[in-house]
Design an enzyme around this catalytic site. Sequence first.
Site, mmCIF file in Angstrom:
data_model
loop_
_atom_site.group_PDB
_atom_site.id
_atom_site.type_symbol
_atom_site.label_atom_id
_atom_site.label_comp_id
_atom_site.label_asym_id
_atom_site.label_seq_id
_atom_site.Cartn_x
_atom_site.Cartn_y
_atom_site.Cartn_z
ATOM 1 N N LYS A 13 12.624 4.160 -0.903
ATOM 2 C CA LYS A 13 13.484 4.175 -2.095
ATOM 3 C C LYS A 13 12.705 4.630 -3.336
ATOM 4 C CE LYS A 13 14.729 -0.178 -2.083
ATOM 5 N NZ LYS A 13 13.953 -0.670 -0.933
ATOM 6 N N ARG A 86 20.229 -6.707 -4.980
ATOM 7 C CA ARG A 86 19.732 -7.127 -3.667
ATOM 8 C C ARG A 86 20.519 -8.308 -3.130
ATOM 9 N NH1 ARG A 86 13.965 -5.022 -4.419
ATOM 10 N NH2 ARG A 86 12.799 -5.653 -2.603
ATOM 11 N N ARG A 124 0.458 0.593 3.969
ATOM 12 C CA ARG A 124 0.629 1.237 2.656
ATOM 13 C C ARG A 124 -0.511 0.916 1.685
ATOM 14 N NH1 ARG A 124 6.246 0.406 -0.569
ATOM 15 N NH2 ARG A 124 5.588 -1.763 -0.687
ATOM 16 N N ARG A 157 -0.716 -4.002 -1.636
ATOM 17 C CA ARG A 157 0.076 -5.035 -2.296
ATOM 18 C C ARG A 157 -0.013 -6.320 -1.481
ATOM 19 N NH1 ARG A 157 5.952 -2.664 -3.854
ATOM 20 N NH2 ARG A 157 6.553 -4.689 -3.027
ATOM 21 N N ARG A 168 9.967 -10.466 4.122
ATOM 22 C CA ARG A 168 10.762 -9.567 3.271
ATOM 23 C C ARG A 168 11.867 -8.889 4.076
ATOM 24 N NH1 ARG A 168 6.351 -5.793 1.088
ATOM 25 N NH2 ARG A 168 7.958 -4.755 -0.125
HETATM 26 P P1 AMP Z 1 9.900 -4.260 -4.358
HETATM 27 O O1 AMP Z 1 8.838 -3.648 -5.205
HETATM 28 O O2 AMP Z 1 11.247 -3.675 -4.608
HETATM 29 O O3 AMP Z 1 9.532 -4.299 -2.896
HETATM 30 O O4 AMP Z 1 10.012 -5.798 -4.824
HETATM 31 C C1 AMP Z 1 8.918 -6.674 -4.704
HETATM 32 C C2 AMP Z 1 9.404 -8.109 -4.858
HETATM 33 O O5 AMP Z 1 9.968 -8.294 -6.155
HETATM 34 C C3 AMP Z 1 10.488 -8.556 -3.892
HETATM 35 O O6 AMP Z 1 9.979 -8.953 -2.633
HETATM 36 C C4 AMP Z 1 11.106 -9.722 -4.663
HETATM 37 O O7 AMP Z 1 10.271 -10.876 -4.612
HETATM 38 C C5 AMP Z 1 11.069 -9.206 -6.104
HETATM 39 N N1 AMP Z 1 12.307 -8.447 -6.418
HETATM 40 C C6 AMP Z 1 12.421 -7.115 -6.683
HETATM 41 N N2 AMP Z 1 13.690 -6.777 -6.924
HETATM 42 C C7 AMP Z 1 14.420 -7.914 -6.810
HETATM 43 C C8 AMP Z 1 15.797 -8.216 -6.922
HETATM 44 N N3 AMP Z 1 16.724 -7.285 -7.200
HETATM 45 N N4 AMP Z 1 16.181 -9.519 -6.733
HETATM 46 C C9 AMP Z 1 15.281 -10.480 -6.460
HETATM 47 N N5 AMP Z 1 13.962 -10.257 -6.311
HETATM 48 C C10 AMP Z 1 13.529 -8.993 -6.493
#
Ligand code: AMP
Length: 210
Positions: A13, A86, A124, A157, A168
Amino acid sequence: MKIVLLGPPGAGKGTQASILSEEMGVPRVSSGDLFRDHQGRGTELGRLAKTYMERGTLVPDEVTIRMVMEWVDAHERAFLLDGFPRTRGQAEALDEAMADKSGIDVALSIRVDREELVRRLTGRLICRGCQATYHRTSSPPSVEGRCGECGGELYQRQDDSPEAVVKRLEVYFEETEPLIGYYRQTGILREVDGEGPIDEIKAAIAAALN
Ligand code: AMP
């Protein structure tokens, strides 16, 4: 155009959002990046989000919605949301915020097989400087530990550890995947296959948006 990008962690994404944003001249935001930015600045929100992010679980809707809506309010004409919504609650909050505007135009879902997601996420590497991404085996940097774009340090990360990745993905299939049905019902869903070369996926997305 107002677009939301749906897809599991590791679907690409972020990569496709940055390509689309540049080509269409539409601002984009990643909710994960907003949280990481808060953490980097040591804000209270950043500290709160950290505990959830490390475990691979979702930050509660109330704080997430407030944070993303602040950004949306400042970019209400056209935007690309990466990683938000989400949950059903987030999708409804977004619809409500858009109610007196023209609404979301497209929900673009990127599909990738579970096994491939695990492979992508656990291998990654990300640049601390410019956020460019690499993969230990399928796209390694030419100098180990260093970004080929800006020379920055590469890191993994914390939530790309095998345990956090399993969590996740579990959270994704439970909380986020049902949104595909939510947007299909409203008639704005477009789906693309997220496996294969980046350029092919980019072309599939362009076709889906047209
Ligand atoms: P990402 O970088 O999109 O993989 O997000 C990393 C982490 O941020 C996720 O595993 C969640 O803990 C938090 N996070 C990101 N976007 C959301 C969202 N829309 N709702 C809740 N938690 C989020």
